[in-house]
Design an enzyme around this catalytic site. Structure first.
Site, short mmCIF file in Angstrom:
data_model
loop_
_atom_site.label_atom_id
_atom_site.label_comp_id
_atom_site.label_asym_id
_atom_site.label_seq_id
_atom_site.Cartn_x
_atom_site.Cartn_y
_atom_site.Cartn_z
N TYR A 43 5.73 -34.60 -2.47
CA TYR A 43 6.66 -35.13 -1.80
C TYR A 43 7.17 -34.68 -0.59
O TYR A 43 7.36 -35.38 0.60
CB TYR A 43 7.69 -35.70 -2.84
CG TYR A 43 8.76 -36.41 -2.36
CD1 TYR A 43 8.60 -37.70 -2.17
CD2 TYR A 43 9.99 -36.13 -2.03
CE1 TYR A 43 9.44 -38.87 -1.88
CE2 TYR A 43 10.85 -37.05 -1.43
CZ TYR A 43 10.77 -38.39 -1.28
OH TYR A 43 11.49 -39.37 -1.12
N LYS A 76 7.10 -36.11 3.19
CA LYS A 76 7.96 -36.48 4.05
C LYS A 76 8.18 -35.67 5.18
O LYS A 76 8.76 -36.17 6.18
CB LYS A 76 9.46 -36.36 3.00
CG LYS A 76 9.42 -37.70 2.10
CD LYS A 76 9.11 -38.94 2.69
CE LYS A 76 9.15 -40.03 1.61
NZ LYS A 76 9.20 -41.41 2.14
#
Length: 254
Positions: free
Chosen positions: A159, A163
């Site tokens: 993640y 991002k």
């Protein structure tokens, strides 16, 4: 009182495509765009019965089934939106997933899946939308990043990396597509109370530590994120491109 015709944050006559729009942050963004006059093409892989009723009925908004891991699905969604509304002016790359666990024991397929949805999915959707956005004459894109893409966070390697990638992708696309009058920015929220964070929000120790790291002392709400996204999409931000705005209560300033 009605908004003035020259209000720079209005979207009257404009069409916006929002991915991951079934619920949470995406639903809030779609609803805010609609409230500001946009016609919204809301897209998600979530089954119809699980969508939040965020968009007003009867205003011409449309829903689309989107698998962000499929080039064909991304292209079809853009084609459907343009066919339904005649144009596309704005894209919000919001669709995303998370997988938690220590990097040392994370399964490769879990890591790859997060990258494929969050990072490569944003690329697929941006590329699919590019011809329609270029034709619009003055278009804009916002990628949904995260504070996790700016600071290191335990047990969320895929993640965090994804991002960081979508926020840097905004800078690169902003540079490449400025000649086409397409602005590209990103928004990086801190923790938001959505289904994606339900597991960690149930952990009292985690939340105490998390809130202590946020100078303003609270989570960001979906509307907090939506307000910043719509500003960046709007003509009010006509000279803003290649930027990431953190909606984080001050997390990354330290």
């Amino acid at each position: 009182m009605s908004a003035p015709e020259n209000d720079p944050v209005r979207f009257d006559g404009r069409v916006a495509l929002v991915t991951g729009a079934a619920r949470g942050i995406g639903a809030a963004i779609a609803a805010r765009l609609a409230a500001l006059g946009a016609t919204v093409a809301a897209a998600d892989i979530v089954p119809p019965e699980e969508w939040e009723e965020a968009l007003p009925a009867g205003d011409g908004h449309t829903r689309h089934h989107l698998d962000i891991t499929s080039v064909r699905s991304c292209r079809n969604t853009v084609e459907e939106a343009v066919a339904a509304h005649g144009r596309l002016d704005h894209l919000v790359n919001n669709a995303g997933i998370v997988s938690r666990g220590p990097a040392a024991t994370m399964r490769e397929e879990d890591f790859v899946r997060v990258i494929d949805v969050n990072l490569t999915g944003t690329f697929r959707m941006s590329q699919a939308a590019y011809p329609a956005l270029r034709a619009a004459g003055a278009a804009s894109i916002v990628n949904i990043g995260s504070t996790n893409g700016h600071i290191a966070v335990l047990d969320t390697l895929g993640y965090c990396v994804s991002k960081a990638g979508v926020m840097h992708m905004a800078r690169v696309l902003a540079l490449e597509w400025a000649r086409d009058n397409i602005r590209v920015n990103a928004v990086g929220p801190t923790i938001v109370p959505t289904a994606m964070t339900q597991d960690v929000r149930a952990n009292g120790d985690y939340m105490a530590e998390k809130l202590a790291s946020i100078p303003l002392g609270r989570m960001a709400g979906p509307l907090d994120v939506a307000l910043t996204v719509t500003h960046l999409l709007s003509p009010a931000a006509a000279m803003t491109t290649g930027q990431t705005i953190f909606v984080d209560g001050g997390v990354v300033m330290r």
